[in-house]
Design a protein around this motif. Sequence first.
Motif, PDB file in Angstrom:
ATOM      1  N   PRO A   1       0.828  -1.220   0.000  1.00  0.00           N
ATOM      2  CA  PRO A   1       0.000   0.000   0.000  1.00  0.00           C
ATOM      3  C   PRO A   1       0.854   1.259   0.000  1.00  0.00           C
ATOM      4  O   PRO A   1       2.052   1.229   0.296  1.00  0.00           O
ATOM      5  N   ALA A   2       0.209   2.354  -0.335  1.00  0.00           N
ATOM      6  CA  ALA A   2       0.910   3.649  -0.309  1.00  0.00           C
ATOM      7  C   ALA A   2       1.237   4.032   1.122  1.00  0.00           C
ATOM      8  O   ALA A   2       0.525   3.687   2.066  1.00  0.00           O
ATOM      9  N   ARG A   3       2.342   4.735   1.290  1.00  0.00           N
ATOM     10  CA  ARG A   3       2.753   5.209   2.621  1.00  0.00           C
ATOM     11  C   ARG A   3       3.107   6.691   2.524  1.00  0.00           C
ATOM     12  O   ARG A   3       3.767   7.135   1.585  1.00  0.00           O
ATOM     13  N   VAL A   4       2.676   7.459   3.490  1.00  0.00           N
ATOM     14  CA  VAL A   4       2.982   8.886   3.586  1.00  0.00           C
ATOM     15  C   VAL A   4       3.556   9.143   4.974  1.00  0.00           C
ATOM     16  O   VAL A   4       2.920   8.821   5.987  1.00  0.00           O
ATOM     17  N   ASP A   5       4.761   9.675   5.003  1.00  0.00           N
ATOM     18  CA  ASP A   5       5.458   9.926   6.273  1.00  0.00           C
ATOM     19  C   ASP A   5       5.523   8.658   7.121  1.00  0.00           C
ATOM     20  O   ASP A   5       5.349   8.683   8.348  1.00  0.00           O
ATOM     21  N   GLY A   6       5.751   7.553   6.448  1.00  0.00           N
ATOM     22  CA  GLY A   6       5.906   6.286   7.149  1.00  0.00           C
ATOM     23  C   GLY A   6       4.617   5.610   7.543  1.00  0.00           C
ATOM     24  O   GLY A   6       4.638   4.511   8.113  1.00  0.00           O
ATOM     25  N   GLU A   7       3.483   6.234   7.254  1.00  0.00           N
ATOM     26  CA  GLU A   7       2.191   5.679   7.633  1.00  0.00           C
ATOM     27  C   GLU A   7       1.448   5.164   6.395  1.00  0.00           C
ATOM     28  O   GLU A   7       1.477   5.803   5.337  1.00  0.00           O
ATOM     29  N   THR A   8       0.794   4.021   6.555  1.00  0.00           N
ATOM     30  CA  THR A   8      -0.015   3.477   5.474  1.00  0.00           C
ATOM     31  C   THR A   8      -1.250   4.339   5.262  1.00  0.00           C
ATOM     32  O   THR A   8      -1.916   4.734   6.220  1.00  0.00           O
ATOM     33  N   VAL A   9      -1.545   4.666   4.004  1.00  0.00           N
ATOM     34  CA  VAL A   9      -2.724   5.468   3.671  1.00  0.00           C
ATOM     35  C   VAL A   9      -3.613   4.667   2.724  1.00  0.00           C
ATOM     36  O   VAL A   9      -3.137   3.752   2.031  1.00  0.00           O
ATOM     37  N   PRO A  10      -4.923   4.944   2.695  1.00  0.00           N
ATOM     38  CA  PRO A  10      -5.813   4.227   1.772  1.00  0.00           C
ATOM     39  C   PRO A  10      -5.313   4.351   0.334  1.00  0.00           C
ATOM     40  O   PRO A  10      -4.951   5.439  -0.114  1.00  0.00           O
ATOM     41  N   SER A  11      -5.280   3.242  -0.359  1.00  0.00           N
ATOM     42  CA  SER A  11      -4.774   3.261  -1.730  1.00  0.00           C
ATOM     43  C   SER A  11      -5.521   2.231  -2.559  1.00  0.00           C
ATOM     44  O   SER A  11      -6.177   1.328  -2.039  1.00  0.00           O
ATOM     45  N   GLN A  12      -5.424   2.393  -3.846  1.00  0.00           N
ATOM     46  CA  GLN A  12      -6.053   1.472  -4.766  1.00  0.00           C
ATOM     47  C   GLN A  12      -5.140   1.270  -5.960  1.00  0.00           C
ATOM     48  O   GLN A  12      -4.179   2.016  -6.175  1.00  0.00           O
ATOM     49  N   VAL A  13      -5.447   0.252  -6.755  1.00  0.00           N
ATOM     50  CA  VAL A  13      -4.607  -0.070  -7.904  1.00  0.00           C
ATOM     51  C   VAL A  13      -5.491  -0.534  -9.037  1.00  0.00           C
ATOM     52  O   VAL A  13      -6.509  -1.194  -8.832  1.00  0.00           O
ATOM     53  N   ARG A  14      -5.106  -0.153 -10.244  1.00  0.00           N
ATOM     54  CA  ARG A  14      -5.762  -0.616 -11.456  1.00  0.00           C
ATOM     55  C   ARG A  14      -4.702  -1.340 -12.280  1.00  0.00           C
ATOM     56  O   ARG A  14      -3.634  -0.777 -12.548  1.00  0.00           O
ATOM     57  N   PHE A  15      -4.983  -2.581 -12.661  1.00  0.00           N
ATOM     58  CA  PHE A  15      -3.957  -3.378 -13.336  1.00  0.00           C
ATOM     59  C   PHE A  15      -4.607  -4.404 -14.251  1.00  0.00           C
ATOM     60  O   PHE A  15      -5.805  -4.705 -14.135  1.00  0.00           O
ATOM     61  N   ALA A  16      -3.811  -4.938 -15.172  1.00  0.00           N
ATOM     62  CA  ALA A  16      -4.299  -5.936 -16.129  1.00  0.00           C
ATOM     63  C   ALA A  16      -3.815  -7.319 -15.735  1.00  0.00           C
ATOM     64  O   ALA A  16      -2.676  -7.503 -15.322  1.00  0.00           O
ATOM     65  N   VAL A  17      -4.698  -8.277 -15.870  1.00  0.00           N
ATOM     66  CA  VAL A  17      -4.347  -9.688 -15.725  1.00  0.00           C
ATOM     67  C   VAL A  17      -4.458 -10.312 -17.104  1.00  0.00           C
ATOM     68  O   VAL A  17      -5.504 -10.230 -17.753  1.00  0.00           O
ATOM     69  N   ARG A  18      -3.379 -10.915 -17.563  1.00  0.00           N
ATOM     70  CA  ARG A  18      -3.334 -11.511 -18.899  1.00  0.00           C
ATOM     71  C   ARG A  18      -3.506 -13.023 -18.798  1.00  0.00           C
ATOM     72  O   ARG A  18      -2.763 -13.682 -18.070  1.00  0.00           O
ATOM     73  N   PHE A  19      -4.455 -13.563 -19.532  1.00  0.00           N
ATOM     74  CA  PHE A  19      -4.605 -15.008 -19.652  1.00  0.00           C
ATOM     75  C   PHE A  19      -4.090 -15.415 -21.027  1.00  0.00           C
ATOM     76  O   PHE A  19      -4.618 -14.977 -22.051  1.00  0.00           O
ATOM     77  N   ARG A  20      -3.063 -16.240 -21.044  1.00  0.00           N
ATOM     78  CA  ARG A  20      -2.437 -16.662 -22.290  1.00  0.00           C
ATOM     79  C   ARG A  20      -2.340 -18.179 -22.340  1.00  0.00           C
ATOM     80  O   ARG A  20      -1.954 -18.826 -21.367  1.00  0.00           O
ATOM     81  N   MET A  21      -2.677 -18.746 -23.488  1.00  0.00           N
ATOM     82  CA  MET A  21      -2.550 -20.182 -23.658  1.00  0.00           C
ATOM     83  C   MET A  21      -1.077 -20.583 -23.614  1.00  0.00           C
ATOM     84  O   MET A  21      -0.227 -19.901 -24.200  1.00  0.00           O
ATOM     85  N   PRO A  22      -0.746 -21.676 -22.929  1.00  0.00           N
ATOM     86  CA  PRO A  22       0.647 -22.124 -22.915  1.00  0.00           C
ATOM     87  C   PRO A  22       1.060 -22.625 -24.290  1.00  0.00           C
ATOM     88  O   PRO A  22       0.233 -23.117 -25.066  1.00  0.00           O
ATOM     89  N   ALA A  23       2.328 -22.454 -24.604  1.00  0.00           N
ATOM     90  CA  ALA A  23       2.845 -22.953 -25.877  1.00  0.00           C
ATOM     91  C   ALA A  23       2.760 -24.471 -25.901  1.00  0.00           C
ATOM     92  O   ALA A  23       3.065 -25.143 -24.914  1.00  0.00           O
ATOM     93  N   LEU A  24       2.326 -24.999 -27.030  1.00  0.00           N
ATOM     94  CA  LEU A  24       2.205 -26.448 -27.174  1.00  0.00           C
ATOM     95  C   LEU A  24       3.588 -27.063 -27.341  1.00  0.00           C
ATOM     96  O   LEU A  24       4.367 -26.646 -28.196  1.00  0.00           O
ATOM     97  N   GLU A  25       3.895 -28.032 -26.509  1.00  0.00           N
ATOM     98  CA  GLU A  25       5.159 -28.742 -26.606  1.00  0.00           C
ATOM     99  C   GLU A  25       4.896 -30.139 -27.161  1.00  0.00           C
ATOM    100  O   GLU A  25       4.222 -30.953 -26.535  1.00  0.00           O
ATOM    101  N   TRP A  26       5.426 -30.420 -28.340  1.00  0.00           N
ATOM    102  CA  TRP A  26       5.194 -31.704 -28.980  1.00  0.00           C
ATOM    103  C   TRP A  26       6.021 -32.788 -28.305  1.00  0.00           C
ATOM    104  O   TRP A  26       7.194 -32.606 -28.016  1.00  0.00           O
ATOM    105  N   ALA A  27       5.390 -33.895 -28.062  1.00  0.00           N
ATOM    106  CA  ALA A  27       6.093 -35.037 -27.481  1.00  0.00           C
ATOM    107  C   ALA A  27       6.925 -35.729 -28.562  1.00  0.00           C
ATOM    108  O   ALA A  27       6.662 -35.575 -29.760  1.00  0.00           O
ATOM    109  N   PRO A  28       7.953 -36.491 -28.172  1.00  0.00           N
ATOM    110  CA  PRO A  28       8.717 -37.254 -29.166  1.00  0.00           C
ATOM    111  C   PRO A  28       7.795 -38.221 -29.909  1.00  0.00           C
ATOM    112  O   PRO A  28       6.794 -38.686 -29.367  1.00  0.00           O
ATOM    113  N   PRO A  29       8.099 -38.508 -31.171  1.00  0.00           N
ATOM    114  CA  PRO A  29       7.237 -39.420 -31.940  1.00  0.00           C
ATOM    115  C   PRO A  29       7.237 -40.831 -31.349  1.00  0.00           C
ATOM    116  O   PRO A  29       8.189 -41.245 -30.691  1.00  0.00           O
TER     117      PRO A  29
END
Length: 265
Positions: A98-126
């Motif tokens: 959290p945010a701190r002002v003069d060493g004290e925690t103050v109310p804070s918020q955050v806006r951020f992105a969460v990315r969902f990505r398919m894992p790369a396909l790993e081919w098994a040996p033949p």
Amino acid sequence: MWARYVPAVALAGGLIAPSAFAQELANPSWAAMPDGEAMAEAYPVFAYMAELDGDVILQCGIAADSTLSLCRAVEARPAGLGFDRAGLSVASLFRANPARVDGETVPSQVRFAVRFRMPALEWAPPWTGPEPTPEHLAAARAVVEERAAWDMRGPESFATMDLDVDVDREARVRAIVLAVKAEFLEQEIEAGALWTARLFTPEQIAEASATGEDPPPPPDDLSASAGDAWDRMGISSSQRLRQLYCAEFDCPTLPLPSPHAAADQ
């Protein structure tokens, strides 16, 4: 079919926006994030089946103990596929200092992105082992056909599975899933029969047919290499799902613009 599918976790609900008076952190310091397993478990079911990536922007308050609270999904892309709910379901796994002002925690918020990505396909040996005889393959096919019929009508079939999509498109998405399942059913049976016959003896297959119980699983590396036809079929069916879905619904280019990307699948 869709062997890489993982079930979605329970979704968070009843969340409201953090206070407008809280200080928004432009560059949050992250103390913890969800790991890859948690992100995979939260991945919306149909989006995973169709190999569709997604982004969601979350806005959350930051408590004094670094936990996030009162989160809401600001925007999700593609819309309607449950990425907003998936992002909220992993919000409790984030920790932001959290945010701190003069060493004290103050109310804070955050806006951020969460990315969902398919894992790369790993081919098994033949596959390099011996190929089954026609009789062996026919016995395996009989068992696989029976299981495939159960998959189509059983209590956990695609006709009843929770696909995680929004209610307004659920019926159409389910119809697409069932159509593609039917389209690839013969390929699925052939691939499954080959995999089964490569890994299990005729005696094991006969016992599975009589009892309905699967034989002991083979080693992972052996199982993977025996499923080359299954992998090819799975990729083709996922491509077909994506093609049919994106012909009717929005499949925008990613990523979604965001000030911060906090986590990726």
